[in-house]
Design a protein around this motif. Sequence first.
Motif, PDB file in Angstrom:
ATOM      1  N   UNK A  43      70.666 -46.692   6.692  1.00  0.00           N
ATOM      2  CA  UNK A  43      69.308 -46.812   7.213  1.00  0.00           C
ATOM      3  C   UNK A  43      68.520 -45.516   6.980  1.00  0.00           C
ATOM      4  N   UNK A  44      69.188 -44.365   7.153  1.00  0.00           N
ATOM      5  CA  UNK A  44      68.514 -43.094   6.925  1.00  0.00           C
ATOM      6  C   UNK A  44      68.121 -42.907   5.477  1.00  0.00           C
ATOM      7  N   UNK A  45      68.955 -43.377   4.575  1.00  0.00           N
ATOM      8  CA  UNK A  45      68.630 -43.264   3.148  1.00  0.00           C
ATOM      9  C   UNK A  45      67.423 -44.137   2.804  1.00  0.00           C
ATOM     10  N   UNK A  46      67.390 -45.340   3.336  1.00  0.00           N
ATOM     11  CA  UNK A  46      66.268 -46.233   3.060  1.00  0.00           C
ATOM     12  C   UNK A  46      64.964 -45.646   3.607  1.00  0.00           C
ATOM     13  N   UNK A  47      65.028 -45.034   4.803  1.00  0.00           N
ATOM     14  CA  UNK A  47      63.827 -44.444   5.389  1.00  0.00           C
ATOM     15  C   UNK A  47      63.382 -43.215   4.597  1.00  0.00           C
ATOM     16  N   UNK A  48      64.334 -42.429   4.088  1.00  0.00           N
ATOM     17  CA  UNK A  48      63.990 -41.276   3.255  1.00  0.00           C
ATOM     18  C   UNK A  48      63.266 -41.727   1.997  1.00  0.00           C
ATOM     19  N   UNK A  49      63.745 -42.809   1.384  1.00  0.00           N
ATOM     20  CA  UNK A  49      63.079 -43.342   0.193  1.00  0.00           C
ATOM     21  C   UNK A  49      61.660 -43.792   0.519  1.00  0.00           C
ATOM     22  N   UNK A  73      61.590 -37.837   8.827  1.00  0.00           N
ATOM     23  CA  UNK A  73      60.131 -37.862   8.959  1.00  0.00           C
ATOM     24  C   UNK A  73      59.535 -37.125   7.773  1.00  0.00           C
ATOM     25  N   UNK A  74      58.209 -37.162   7.686  1.00  0.00           N
ATOM     26  CA  UNK A  74      57.554 -36.422   6.601  1.00  0.00           C
ATOM     27  C   UNK A  74      57.908 -34.939   6.693  1.00  0.00           C
ATOM     28  N   UNK A  75      57.904 -34.381   7.908  1.00  0.00           N
ATOM     29  CA  UNK A  75      58.223 -32.966   8.072  1.00  0.00           C
ATOM     30  C   UNK A  75      59.643 -32.631   7.671  1.00  0.00           C
TER      31      UNK A  75
END
Length: 310
Positions: A114-120, A153-155
Amino acid sequence: MTTRRGHLVVAAVELVCGVAVAVYFVVLGVTAEGAGRTAVDRAFPFVVAVLALAVLGGMAWRSVRRARSAPSDRGGFPDVQRQRGRQAETPRATPAPPLAPEFTPTPPPALTEKGRAETERVLRVLGEAGVLSAVPDVDAIAEAVADAGEPPTAGSVLGAIGEAGFWHPGFDAEPHLANLAFHDGHVEQFVDTLREQVDDLARLVGDALAVRLEHVEITDDGRHHLRLRLGDDVADLDYAGHVKYLSTVLHVAVARAAYAAGTRLAWLWVDQGVYLAVPATGLAELNAVAPDHERWSWVDEDEPMAAGAL
């Protein structure tokens, strides 16, 4: 000569010297003449004789003690000699080499699915908004994003791009962050720091507004004096700065002049400081992937902050 004999010879020499010096001063005291001699003058040679005998006699006694504890004339202590004889009869076993300590390397942090998908997704939004000049591969920044914690997040993604070289030596963050500037919120604010901030803002607004620093001064009491050329206008900024905290008077002044010239600066505050960019889209797209505590805003809409006045 063995060590024991050497100590005994030294003891004998020290004792003889002590006796000789004592005898010399005794004879000197007995034979000295003079009607004006005081009691101290008469006693002085005898006192020196006693001191010489005591000092050199003590040294002789220490040498005797060293001789007693030194190896015998056969070249070692008696018990050691007997042990050596036994060792000559019984060969010693070769000791086993020490075991090397076990070392288990710590695996690098890894993103969940899930973290990888959100990073993408965050990378895609930043790229489409023109905040990123080039979108890096997720694998190049995955460890740095995971190290910052999920959800990304973006940051945290922008920070991970800057730190990805730690996990992937040779990774160059500059081509990806060329459309951004980052100003640390907790760093010494020197004259050169202000010049660098002006250069960053001038680079971001580009041809839309000529930004040039014509004068800068920081007084002993912390006042910041800046004269800025903003297109055809000149802005004199005078505010209470802080030696170790970022002020935003400069940023807001440039942003408002740039907005009037048709270019708009946005910023994103994080724990370490602020990211600045000129997004190609509105803020709605950028904030679609932003949590409530970390959102982009227009610089010209915010009030300037003088850190020294807080």
